[in-house]
Design an enzyme around this catalytic site. Structure first.
Site, PDB file in Angstrom:
ATOM      1  N   PHE A   1      37.342  44.317  36.730  1.00 44.91           N
ATOM      2  CA  PHE A   1      37.368  43.688  35.542  1.00 44.91           C
ATOM      3  C   PHE A   1      38.298  44.230  34.533  1.00 44.91           C
ATOM      4  O   PHE A   1      39.489  44.047  35.033  1.00 44.91           O
ATOM      5  CB  PHE A   1      35.735  43.880  35.086  1.00 44.91           C
ATOM      6  CG  PHE A   1      34.918  42.909  35.738  1.00 44.91           C
ATOM      7  CD1 PHE A   1      34.574  42.985  37.158  1.00 44.91           C
ATOM      8  CD2 PHE A   1      34.308  41.761  34.993  1.00 44.91           C
ATOM      9  CE1 PHE A   1      34.188  42.157  37.794  1.00 44.91           C
ATOM     10  CE2 PHE A   1      33.515  40.895  35.928  1.00 44.91           C
ATOM     11  CZ  PHE A   1      33.809  41.273  37.229  1.00 44.91           C
TER      12      PHE A   1
ATOM     13  N   ASP B   1      60.726  45.613  48.561  1.00 46.29           N
ATOM     14  CA  ASP B   1      59.906  44.371  48.380  1.00 46.29           C
ATOM     15  C   ASP B   1      59.019  44.211  49.918  1.00 46.29           C
ATOM     16  O   ASP B   1      59.634  44.554  50.743  1.00 46.29           O
ATOM     17  CB  ASP B   1      60.615  43.342  48.041  1.00 46.29           C
ATOM     18  CG  ASP B   1      59.937  42.280  47.363  1.00 46.29           C
ATOM     19  OD1 ASP B   1      58.833  41.904  48.022  1.00 46.29           O
ATOM     20  OD2 ASP B   1      59.994  42.158  46.230  1.00 46.29           O
TER      21      ASP B   1
ATOM     22  N   ASP C   1      57.210  50.509  46.287  1.00 43.21           N
ATOM     23  CA  ASP C   1      57.319  49.903  45.208  1.00 43.21           C
ATOM     24  C   ASP C   1      58.493  49.185  44.767  1.00 43.21           C
ATOM     25  O   ASP C   1      59.866  49.598  45.092  1.00 43.21           O
ATOM     26  CB  ASP C   1      57.032  50.762  43.891  1.00 43.21           C
ATOM     27  CG  ASP C   1      56.421  49.966  42.617  1.00 43.21           C
ATOM     28  OD1 ASP C   1      55.453  50.235  42.548  1.00 43.21           O
ATOM     29  OD2 ASP C   1      57.125  48.926  42.180  1.00 43.21           O
TER      30      ASP C   1
ATOM     31  N   THR D   1      40.249  40.799  41.559  1.00 42.33           N
ATOM     32  CA  THR D   1      39.981  40.425  40.053  1.00 42.33           C
ATOM     33  C   THR D   1      38.737  39.713  39.645  1.00 42.33           C
ATOM     34  O   THR D   1      38.638  38.922  40.407  1.00 42.33           O
ATOM     35  CB  THR D   1      41.536  39.865  39.750  1.00 42.33           C
ATOM     36  OG1 THR D   1      41.047  39.432  38.233  1.00 42.33           O
ATOM     37  CG2 THR D   1      41.755  38.776  40.210  1.00 42.33           C
TER      38      THR D   1
ATOM     39  N   TYR E   1      46.768  32.785  39.434  1.00 43.65           N
ATOM     40  CA  TYR E   1      46.400  34.242  39.588  1.00 43.65           C
ATOM     41  C   TYR E   1      45.256  34.441  40.593  1.00 43.65           C
ATOM     42  O   TYR E   1      45.246  35.068  41.509  1.00 43.65           O
ATOM     43  CB  TYR E   1      46.731  35.069  38.468  1.00 43.65           C
ATOM     44  CG  TYR E   1      46.380  36.504  38.593  1.00 43.65           C
ATOM     45  CD1 TYR E   1      46.791  37.398  39.450  1.00 43.65           C
ATOM     46  CD2 TYR E   1      45.278  36.962  37.754  1.00 43.65           C
ATOM     47  CE1 TYR E   1      46.559  38.634  39.662  1.00 43.65           C
ATOM     48  CE2 TYR E   1      44.736  38.249  38.213  1.00 43.65           C
ATOM     49  CZ  TYR E   1      45.497  39.157  38.697  1.00 43.65           C
ATOM     50  OH  TYR E   1      45.019  40.495  39.091  1.00 43.65           O
TER      51      TYR E   1
ATOM     52  N   ARG F   1      34.453  41.422  27.091  1.00 45.33           N
ATOM     53  CA  ARG F   1      35.090  41.939  28.252  1.00 45.33           C
ATOM     54  C   ARG F   1      34.251  43.084  28.705  1.00 45.33           C
ATOM     55  O   ARG F   1      33.875  43.890  27.834  1.00 45.33           O
ATOM     56  CB  ARG F   1      36.453  42.011  28.333  1.00 45.33           C
ATOM     57  CG  ARG F   1      37.190  40.685  28.142  1.00 45.33           C
ATOM     58  CD  ARG F   1      37.267  39.972  29.334  1.00 45.33           C
ATOM     59  NE  ARG F   1      37.972  38.867  29.199  1.00 45.33           N
ATOM     60  CZ  ARG F   1      37.594  37.656  28.633  1.00 45.33           C
ATOM     61  NH1 ARG F   1      36.272  37.586  28.315  1.00 45.33           N
ATOM     62  NH2 ARG F   1      38.235  36.636  28.816  1.00 45.33           N
TER      63      ARG F   1
END
Ligand code: UFG
Length: 330
Positions: A168, A50, A31, A116, A140, A220
């Site tokens: 979601f 990174d 991370d 996503t 995105y 949602r």
């Protein structure tokens, strides 16, 4: 053999690490700590670095026997991506290409990739099926869809199997109360409503009341973060047992409007929560609800925290014990 979790100090990544530890797995975390929190990591061997830095990847892959990778490391703010698309393409696509290069070089054959609902854009059907058209309405979502395509070709050329999981609305916190959701700045609905319950904000602004939904506010599909984690583990197991690369939606298949979420939060917390109607937020589709039948059928996935009350209760439990979130801001 270890599982490498990239972005393991973030919200979903840290719940993944917790789940893998519960399953008795060896875990390695990479991370950058640009957004992640040290205190969110409940175990495993941690590297700070990174994904765009090949040297740190070489170090991680030579010092550990990595069997599979779960990749959460990405920027994920829709609004920011509209203002600065290149930041999103450079980071979200560039870092995954670097990771895949290293996987190819070190002969690592499995990846679970965090995608996503934003890959669909304005949905053509509700509930949304994996086979529905993907037409992202923001950079995105486009960056995630681009990686999905890259994965397909890497599978063909290098034999790296992938599972793409399209989340979601991730929500809730670990049942232990030890880890939860802490974005800075916070932009997600449930943590913001809880901040109002805690008197850290005066009111919740509801973005738009003129959508084509029952009460006019956006709908949602909220899915518990630990249920997301369990799906990743099942996806890995399936690939290791010979399963093919695949794409799955992850949601509960039930939609809640913004007003309903505010109302359920009032009940769960017993607090007064002031709400005010504001302008629509640019780029918000009216309704996003997943069909997750494919994940249930093919992965044997059964979300455990499938009521909105339970999801909010777990989040509330964490927020009221961590009034300032994680104290360490790295
Ligand atoms: N909302 C408000 N007020 C707020 C915050 C949110 O009314 O202060 C509304 C939003 O307009 C939206 C709903 O609450 O209708 C949920 O908003 P979130 O920001 O919590 O989540 P999103 O649905 O916008 O975003 C999620 C993920 C993204 C992903 C997107 C896919 O967080 O990473 O779904 O559409 F890209």
């Amino acid at each position: 053999m270890s599982i490498l979790v990239c972005g393991g100090a973030g919200y979903i990544g840290s719940h993944m690490v917790a789940h893998l530890i519960e399953k008795g797995q060896e875990v390695v975390i990479l991370d950058s700590f640009e957004k992640g929190h040290k205190d969110a990591i409940l175990g495993g061997k941690v590297y700070k670095g990174d994904l765009k830095d090949r040297k740190i990847l070489d170090k991680v892959f030579t010092e550990n026997k990595i069997e599979a990778v779960i990749d959460f490391a990405a920027y994920s703010l829709v609004g920011e991506s509209m203002e600065n698309p290149l930041k999103y393409f450079e980071n979200n696509i560039g870092s995954t290409i670097n990771l895949l290069e290293a996987m190819k070089d070190y002969n690592v054959k499995y990846i679970v990739f965090s995608s996503t609902a934003a890959t669909y854009g304005e949905p053509e059907n509700i509930p949304i099926l994996e086979s529905d058209k993907t037409f992202p309405t923001n950079p995105y979502g486009e960056s995630k869809l681009s990686v999905e395509k890259i994965l397909k070709w890497c599978n063909k050329a290098y034999g790296i199997k992938y599972t793409v999981l399209r989340y979601f609305n991730a929500a809730g916190a670990h049942i232990s109360g030890k880890i939860g959701e802490d974005h800075r700045p916070e932009s997600h609905l449930i943590p913001i409503i809880l901040q109002v319950a805690l008197r850290q904000r005066e009111k919740i602004m509801i973005f738009g009341e003129d959508y084509d939904t029952e009460d006019g506010t956006c709908v949602r599909d909220y899915i518990h973060v630990s249920d997301l984690a369990s799906a990743h583990f099942l996806a890995l197991e399936k690939m290791k047992n010979g399963g093919d690369s695949a794409i799955y939606n992850l949601g509960n298949g039930k939609g809640f409007s913004v007003k309903e979420v505010v109302e359920v939060t009032r009940k769960v917390t017993g607090k007064e929560i002031k709400a005010e109607i504001a302008e629509r937020r640019e780029g918000d589709p009216a309704i996003l609800i997943a069909s997750s039948d494919k994940a249930k059928k093919e992965l044997g996935w059964h979300p455990q925290y499938n009521s909105l009350e339970t999801i909010i209760e777990t989040a509330w439990n964490w927020h009221k014990k961590h009034l300032n979130g994680y104290e360490d801001k790295n």
